[in-house]
Scaffold this active site. Structure first.
Site, PDB file in Angstrom:
ATOM      1  N   CYS B 385       0.880  -1.176   0.000  1.00 36.13           N
ATOM      2  CA  CYS B 385       0.000   0.000   0.000  1.00 36.13           C
ATOM      3  C   CYS B 385       0.904   1.208   0.000  1.00 36.13           C
ATOM      4  O   CYS B 385       2.086   1.108   0.246  1.00 36.13           O
ATOM      5  CB  CYS B 385      -0.895   0.031   1.225  1.00 36.13           C
ATOM      6  SG  CYS B 385      -0.035   0.448   2.732  1.00 36.13           S
ATOM      7  N   GLU B 760      -1.456  -1.628  -5.514  1.00 33.52           N
ATOM      8  CA  GLU B 760      -1.744  -1.729  -4.099  1.00 33.52           C
ATOM      9  C   GLU B 760      -3.210  -1.481  -3.768  1.00 33.52           C
ATOM     10  O   GLU B 760      -3.666  -1.764  -2.659  1.00 33.52           O
ATOM     11  CB  GLU B 760      -0.811  -0.772  -3.382  1.00 33.52           C
ATOM     12  CG  GLU B 760       0.595  -1.062  -3.923  1.00 33.52           C
ATOM     13  CD  GLU B 760       1.737  -0.382  -3.236  1.00 33.52           C
ATOM     14  OE1 GLU B 760       1.558   0.772  -2.868  1.00 33.52           O
ATOM     15  OE2 GLU B 760       2.777  -1.014  -3.064  1.00 33.52           O
TER      16      GLU B 760
END
Lengths: 166, 812
Positions: B385, B760
């Site tokens: 992420c 992500e």
């Protein structure tokens, strides 16, 4: 530590080496034979990156000593291409179906799929998913690996591969 | 024109440019075992290094005796903190402005901390040496619970900074406090809460997890004593940054450091940071004069290098009674472990957590994050992420569901009511971001229509009635998640790592025969850059992607870049590629104008070359232009055709998506079945749909793992309980759900090709979708929020605590 002489057949060729009794088969393959396609991902037999084909069985080579493999007939990823050097059905399937990303699990996955298709030439999706559950992949989410194996099964069986509808 | 002239479609297809499902060039080597990963590197005379590690979470190191170890056959050296002090490397700076022990200096602060580094002729001998090192410890009370870190009587963990009142990010409130970071308007937010019709408040924890790529962190360091050159092969997501870090901390001239990231077996944020293993291997090669390899085993990987999350988020939403949100207040207690080694841009101690207002039009908001030390491993990386974005998305997406429950509204309806509207873009959020583009309503409605959302709700209502009548023991959950990511770090005005602006780069060098090489500051770990970067170039300059070789990871040949993590490669490096390609095309246009004897302005670009406007037969293809550039360039023009671009993005990009998960849970066993998972992603312009889909599958599988089972858990003594793949959940093919993917396209207005990044998003949006499904399933039985991970046992426990299991009773 005293070393032991071992011989075995790897990808059709007789090989030999001197190993400590504690030397793992995967280290013998990677370091003595310098075939680095077989990978190490976990050390605890969970991930399957080190899978090779040994005497007709899928074996995690991190969980076997080299001396235990004395006399064995082993296939690694380096022995998976067609004799003329082109990609075999499984290798082609992984590429065509985007069944790999970082490539680290791929050799073990292909070796496991190779044995799976010998055991079951026409597996269902569930049989494939169950059959490769000893091999972990962190990148693909497995969906395209399943398709890659289906692609290879179809090609080996001489039928047209049809992707299942979503 | 004759029949042999290719059609426009054929010319475009031959390029395999953007939008095409080009098969990956990497796969030819990977499927044959011919990848080249760090552990495959074998240099003459190479030694192996491995660590003695602490069994204690918190202890004083009274003595280290290496005498017996040095007598073990094959062992050549044992490094300790005392050895490293002679080269001033016992401690190293972290990316977050803290310092970290390389080897235990007086104390150990987490279990498995590095205590000594044994160097031997092979990995087996190194292991023998480890067993012979004698370390005497005096155990100290461990601090495991972050909520007790700032108690008055909490043990002092960091004696080195015990009396320091100021850290890298401002004042410290306590000896175990790292920083407090606040954003937003507190007074206006308080005022919104004071007049709110409806308020919710919930502690939402995101457990400690680990990225665990299948290949662990590893390196080979090789120092040439004659030339003073240090070569480092490593699993580095950001090779140039590693080179600069080594130059700064080892005081070596940067031109004599060569960092090579070969093929990398997955990264997911694990391979961004600098770890003690790299430093020790570098010192060991300088000490011994021989190459030294360090390879983590899996337990070392899971327990020492770079955990992720461990955020404890108290979220409050204020709203009107008809469901319009009026304020958001969030406090985070962030457990950073023993050292603050978060891999965030320097000015962002909690990453971009201030994206926590999500996809909703909050007029006011206030956020405070407190970071604390505990006796756990350092890290805090962006596990698939952007920096702390998945924590933020989880926080707001859970909180919106809790608000919907309180209001008695459908969670999708509540979202539709509060989305930022298309005409509000570029949108300025209450916590300081400028969202570039979005069309949230279209995406959400498409997701709801495709999954027949209203029918799912009807089915759920019927199942709930049947459950209450005692006809079934299965409950059904529908998890809705709508996330907005912030990726592409980032603009130099607010993003740097150790003072280096977070640009990225591309150098394209065309060869006379119409082929070329592109060298990048980014570094693929499986994302397929060798395939997709060539597609961007193919579209931009009309040379087939097959004729473009993409190279990454060699700091001697590649232009300086900040590497690949936080979904930054397409937004930043992808832009650099387009800009470098456009410089090539601009020069090509001058060459074409000269050869076609017209003014440049009289030319138009046509797929793979330049055409004179209004004279379709006067055309010069890029392949020919490449030759001319080296053969007969126009008078006064430098020969050659190459360009380099360093791209400083004007803004972040904001991908978004709508995910819906349908799950059935057996209350008596806690066993769940993911019946359906639908993921709609909008990542702007799509470069290779096959690769995007693959990225989404992989990210969803990681989200599934996190939400439904992963946890690096510590017991009260600080023993880490998630240290192998036996204990740390990695889903197999058998338990991984089937993924349905979909998309909308809302290009980024500021990116040269409109792309936003996707790798992500599925992790960011996936985790709340799973968790919301579980919570939604239990909500009609009285649950408000059940903490992750939602494994079978916890689901069973939730059912028991809600009193729906006969004979098991409710929890005390």
């Amino acid at each position: 530590m005293a070393k032991t002489h071992v011989t075995m057949k790897v990808n059709g060729a007789e090989v030999e080496g001197l190993v400590e009794p504690r030397t793992l088969l995967v280290h013998f393959i990677r370091e003595n034979l310098q075939m680095t396609g077989t990978h190490i991902g976990c050390d605890t037999t969970h991930c399957g990156a080190c899978t090779v084909d040994l005497n007709g069985m899928s074996v995690k080579s991190c969980t076997m000593f080299a001396v235990q493999a004395a006399g064995a007939d082993i296939t690694t990823i380096e022995g998976m291409a067609n004799p003329d050097g082109t990609l075999s059905a499984l290798q082609e399937g992984f590429r065509m179906m985007h069944g790999l990303q970082c490539g680290f699990c791929t050799p073990g996955m292909i070796l496991r799929a190779h044995r799976l298709l010998k055991e079951n030439a026409n597996p269902t999706e569930e049989e494939i998913r169950f059959g490769i559950a000893g091999n972990l992949c962190r990148c693909t989410g497995y969906q395209n690996i399943v398709k890659a194996i289906q692609y290879a099964a179809a090609k080996i069986n001489g039928v047209e591969f049809q992707e299942a509808a979503e | 024109m004759n029949d042999m002239t290719p059609t426009r479609e054929e010319r475009e297809a031959r390029l395999e440019g953007m939008g095409c499902k080009r098969k990956r060039v990497e796969d030819v080597r990977f499927t044959q075992g011919k990848g080249n990963y760090v552990d495959d590197v074998k240099l003459p005379g190479m030694l192996h290094g491995d660590f003695v590690r602490s069994p204690h979470a918190h202890a004083r190191v009274k003595s280290i005796n290496t005498e017996k170890a040095l007598k073990v056959p094959g062992v050549l050296a044992v490094l300790t903190a005392e050895t490293l002090k002679t080269v001033n490397l016992a401690w190293m700076p972290t990316l977050a402005g803290d310092v970290q022990m390389v080897l235990a200096d007086g104390k150990v602060l987490f279990q498995n901390q590095e205590v000594a580094f044994v160097v031997a002729t092979d990995r087996y001998a190194a292991d023998d040496g480890i067993n012979a090192v004698e370390v005497e410890y005096e155990a100290l009370p461990p601090l495991i619970d972050p909520f007790k870190a700032m108690d008055a009587d909490a043990p002092v963990l960091r004696e080195d900074i015990k009396d320091k009142k100021d850290g890298a990010h401002g004042p410290r409130k306590h000896h175990n406090h790292i920083f407090e970071w606040t954003v937003g308007d507190k007074d206006l937010t308080d005022a919104a809460f004071n007049k709110a019709d409806v308020k919710i408040k919930e502690l939402i924890s995101y457990q400690r997890v680990h990225p665990s790529p299948l290949e662990t962190c590893q390196c080979v360091c090789s120092f040439d004593k004659i030339t003073g050159e240090l070569t480092i092969y490593g699993t580095f997501q950001a090779p140039h940054v590693i080179r600069t870090v080594v130059a700064l901390i080892a005081k070596l001239p940067e031109q004599k450091i060569h960092v090579i990231s070969p093929d990398i077996g997955g990264g997911f944020g694990n391979k961004v940071g600098a770890y003690p293993g790299y430093i020790c291997a570098a010192v060991a090669t300088i000490v011994t004069g021989k190459p030294v390899k360090w390879v983590e085993d899996r337990m070392e990987n899971l327990t020492t290098t770079s955990f992720a999350r461990d955020y404890h988020m108290t979220a409050e939403i204020a709203a009107t009674k008809d469901g319009k949100v009026t304020g958001l207040r969030v406090h985070v207690l962030a457990d950073h472990g023993a050292f603050d080694a978060c891999a965030d841009p320097s000015k962002w101690p909690a990453g971009f957590f201030n994206i926590v207002t999500g996809s909703y039009d909050f007029p006011v908001s206030h956020l405070a994050v407190d970071g604390v030390y505990t006796n756990k491993a350092p890290g805090g990386v962006a596990y698939r992420c952007s920096f702390r974005v998945t924590e933020a998305a989880y926080c707001i997406e859970r909180a919106m569901d809790i608000l919907a429950q309180k209001l008695g509204m459908d969670p999708a309806e509540l979202r539709l009511k509060n989305f930022i509207r298309p005409e509000q873009f570029p949108y300025h959020s209450a916590l300081g971001w400028e969202y570039d583009s979005g069309d949230y309503h279209t995406a959400m409605k498409k997701a709801m229509e495709t999954t027949r959302y209203s029918e799912l709700r009807q089915e759920q209502a019927a199942k709930r009635a049947a459950f209450k009548r005692g006809e079934t023991r299965e409950i059904m959950g529908i998890g809705v998640s709508f996330f907005t990511e912030i990726v592409g770090a980032g603009p130099s005005k607010n993003c740097d790592i150790l003072g280096i602006a977070m640009f990225d780069s591309c150098e394209i060098r065309m060869h006379p025969t119409g082929a070329g090489v592109a060298r990048m500051g980014s570094k693929s770990q499986g994302q397929g850059h060798e395939t997709t970067w060539a597609q961007i170039i193919a579209t931009e300059i009309g040379i087939p992607a097959d004729n473009i070789k993409v190279e990454e990871g060699n700091t001697d040949t590649a232009p300086y870049g900040l590497g690949t993590y936080g979904s930054r490669s397409t937004p930043v490096a992808g832009a650099a590629i387009a800009m470098a390609a456009r410089k090539i095309r601009a020069k090509a246009q001058m060459i074409a104008a000269y050869k076609l004897e017209v003014h440049e302005d009289d030319l138009e670009w046509d797929i793979d070359g330049f055409r004179v406007k209004g004279l379709p037969e006067k055309f010069l293809g890029m392949k020919d232009i490449c030759w001319i550039a080296y053969n007969t360039p126009p008078p006064g023009m430098e020969p050659g055709l190459e360009a380099v671009s360093y791209y400083d993005p004007p803004n972040m990009t904001y991908p978004f998506g709508a995910y819906i998960c349908v799950m059935d849970i057996d209350v008596d066993t806690g066993v769940y079945k993911v019946r359906r998972f639908y993921a709609l992603d909008d990542c702007g312009t799509r470069i290779n749909p096959m690769i995007i889909e693959g990225q989404v599958h992989g990210g969803l599988t990681e989200a599934f793992a996190i939400a439904m089972g992963q946890e690096i858990h510590y017991d009260k003594e600080g023993n880490v309980l998630g240290g192998s793949f036996m204990d740390f959940f990695l889903p197999t093919a058998y338990e991984t759900p089937h993924w349905e993917t979909d998309f909308t396209v809302t290009p980024s207005p500021h990116h040269p090709i409109g792309a936003k990044g996707v790798g992500e998003s599925p992790n960011v949006g996936g985790v709340p979708a799973f968790s919301n499904a579980v919570n939604d399933a239990f909500s009609f039985l009285g649950a408000t929020h059940i903490q992750m991970p939602h494994d079978h046992w916890r689901n069973w426990k939730a059912a028991r605590d809600l009193g729906v299991i006969k004979g098991a009773g409710a929890a005390a």
